[in-house]
Motif scaffolding. Structure first.
Motif, PDB file in Angstrom:
ATOM      1  N   VAL A 103     -57.643  45.756 -28.999  1.00  0.00           N
ATOM      2  CA  VAL A 103     -58.362  44.472 -29.097  1.00  0.00           C
ATOM      3  C   VAL A 103     -57.740  43.448 -28.141  1.00  0.00           C
ATOM      4  CG1 VAL A 103     -58.831  42.508 -30.635  1.00  0.00           C
ATOM      5  CG2 VAL A 103     -59.218  44.847 -31.434  1.00  0.00           C
ATOM      6  N   CYS A 104     -56.397  43.394 -28.102  1.00  0.00           N
ATOM      7  CA  CYS A 104     -55.726  42.460 -27.192  1.00  0.00           C
ATOM      8  C   CYS A 104     -56.079  42.775 -25.744  1.00  0.00           C
ATOM      9  CB  CYS A 104     -54.210  42.515 -27.387  1.00  0.00           C
ATOM     10  SG  CYS A 104     -53.672  41.822 -28.957  1.00  0.00           S
ATOM     11  N   SER A 105     -56.170  44.051 -25.408  1.00  0.00           N
ATOM     12  CA  SER A 105     -56.559  44.435 -24.044  1.00  0.00           C
ATOM     13  C   SER A 105     -58.005  44.051 -23.771  1.00  0.00           C
ATOM     14  CB  SER A 105     -56.375  45.943 -23.845  1.00  0.00           C
ATOM     15  OG  SER A 105     -55.020  46.267 -23.821  1.00  0.00           O
ATOM     16  N   ALA A 106     -58.873  44.268 -24.753  1.00  0.00           N
ATOM     17  CA  ALA A 106     -60.291  43.931 -24.577  1.00  0.00           C
ATOM     18  C   ALA A 106     -60.481  42.427 -24.403  1.00  0.00           C
ATOM     19  CB  ALA A 106     -61.099  44.434 -25.769  1.00  0.00           C
ATOM     20  N   PRO A 122     -53.012  45.791 -20.106  1.00  0.00           N
ATOM     21  CA  PRO A 122     -53.885  46.521 -19.170  1.00  0.00           C
ATOM     22  C   PRO A 122     -55.341  46.292 -19.542  1.00  0.00           C
ATOM     23  CG  PRO A 122     -52.929  48.032 -20.758  1.00  0.00           C
ATOM     24  CD  PRO A 122     -52.311  46.693 -21.014  1.00  0.00           C
ATOM     25  N   CYS A 123     -56.223  46.568 -18.589  1.00  0.00           N
ATOM     26  CA  CYS A 123     -57.648  46.450 -18.897  1.00  0.00           C
ATOM     27  C   CYS A 123     -58.001  47.503 -19.954  1.00  0.00           C
ATOM     28  CB  CYS A 123     -58.488  46.615 -17.636  1.00  0.00           C
ATOM     29  SG  CYS A 123     -58.324  48.206 -16.842  1.00  0.00           S
ATOM     30  N   LEU A 124     -59.096  47.275 -20.644  1.00  0.00           N
ATOM     31  CA  LEU A 124     -59.472  48.129 -21.769  1.00  0.00           C
ATOM     32  C   LEU A 124     -59.586  49.610 -21.404  1.00  0.00           C
ATOM     33  CD1 LEU A 124     -60.091  48.313 -24.760  1.00  0.00           C
ATOM     34  CD2 LEU A 124     -62.489  47.811 -24.228  1.00  0.00           C
ATOM     35  N   PRO A 125     -60.188  49.987 -20.280  1.00  0.00           N
ATOM     36  CA  PRO A 125     -60.261  51.422 -19.967  1.00  0.00           C
ATOM     37  C   PRO A 125     -58.876  52.091 -19.862  1.00  0.00           C
ATOM     38  CG  PRO A 125     -61.823  50.230 -18.619  1.00  0.00           C
ATOM     39  CD  PRO A 125     -60.979  49.201 -19.320  1.00  0.00           C
ATOM     40  N   ILE A 126     -57.905  51.381 -19.302  1.00  0.00           N
ATOM     41  CA  ILE A 126     -56.554  51.946 -19.203  1.00  0.00           C
ATOM     42  C   ILE A 126     -55.917  52.013 -20.580  1.00  0.00           C
ATOM     43  CG2 ILE A 126     -54.223  51.498 -18.331  1.00  0.00           C
ATOM     44  CD1 ILE A 126     -55.543  50.493 -15.753  1.00  0.00           C
ATOM     45  N   ALA A 127     -56.071  50.973 -21.390  1.00  0.00           N
ATOM     46  CA  ALA A 127     -55.511  50.975 -22.743  1.00  0.00           C
ATOM     47  C   ALA A 127     -56.121  52.097 -23.589  1.00  0.00           C
ATOM     48  CB  ALA A 127     -55.745  49.614 -23.406  1.00  0.00           C
TER      49      ALA A 127
END
Length: 179
Positions: A103-106, A122-127
């Motif tokens: 959620v924090c990444s998103a 990191p961006c959501l796809p990396i997370a």
């Protein structure tokens, strides 16, 4: 930097750091040596080591959470230390922390700043890749241990995996610098 260099560096770091011991320290030294040849500064390698350590921690959290929830009998293995109810809370808490990280990444929360050192989510796809791929390493490592055990008295893969991940993580934490 190409993928073959990163893969070779990761494989070498993993093998050597776990063979030499104190993997958090030795892994950082090996990564620094390798990535400094590609022009990364000590601070950039520090961020890389933090990212790798965080990925491992996410893998442990996801796997321990799932294993404790998938095999209710596993909590009896830790009965001397934790009550069965506490094991369930820990499992949900670990999965919740993993979800919170996503959620924090998103939401792209602000960077974490410690003096002049800055760490970004990191961006959501990396997370998502971190959370999905990190447990796979541990699944294979637990599988090696499971297949090395004799068939007689073998408690099953999920139990071996759960005990392995908890014991291995505690061992790493006790040998980490400053522990």
């Amino acid at each position: 930097m190409n993928y073959s260099f990163v893969a070779l560096c990761s494989l070498t770091t993993y093998a050597l750091s776990h063979s030499l011991g104190a993997s958090a320290f030795t892994g950082a030294v090996i990564r620094y040596r390798a990535y400094s040849t590609k022009g990364l500064s000590a601070a950039e390698v520090g961020v890389l080591v933090t990212f790798c350590s965080l990925t491992y921690a996410l893998g442990v959290m996801v796997l321990v959470g799932l294993v404790f929830l998938l095999d209710p009998a596993l909590d009896t293995r830790f009965a001397e230390v934790l009550s069965p109810g506490m094991v369930r809370w820990i499992a949900w808490g670990l999965l919740g922390l993993s979800a919170f990280y996503l959620v924090c990444s998103a939401l792209r929360l602000p960077d974490l700043k410690i003096r002049n050192f800055r760490i970004s989510y990191p961006c959501l796809p990396i997370a998502l890749r971190q959370v999905l791929v990190a447990p796979i390493e541990l699944l294979f490592a637990g599988g090696i241990l499971y297949f090395a055990l004799p068939a007689t008295g073998n408690p099953g893969y999920v139990v071996v995996l759960g005990v392995f991940v908890v014991a291995f993580t505690l061992a790493l934490m006790s040998h980490a610098p400053g522990a």
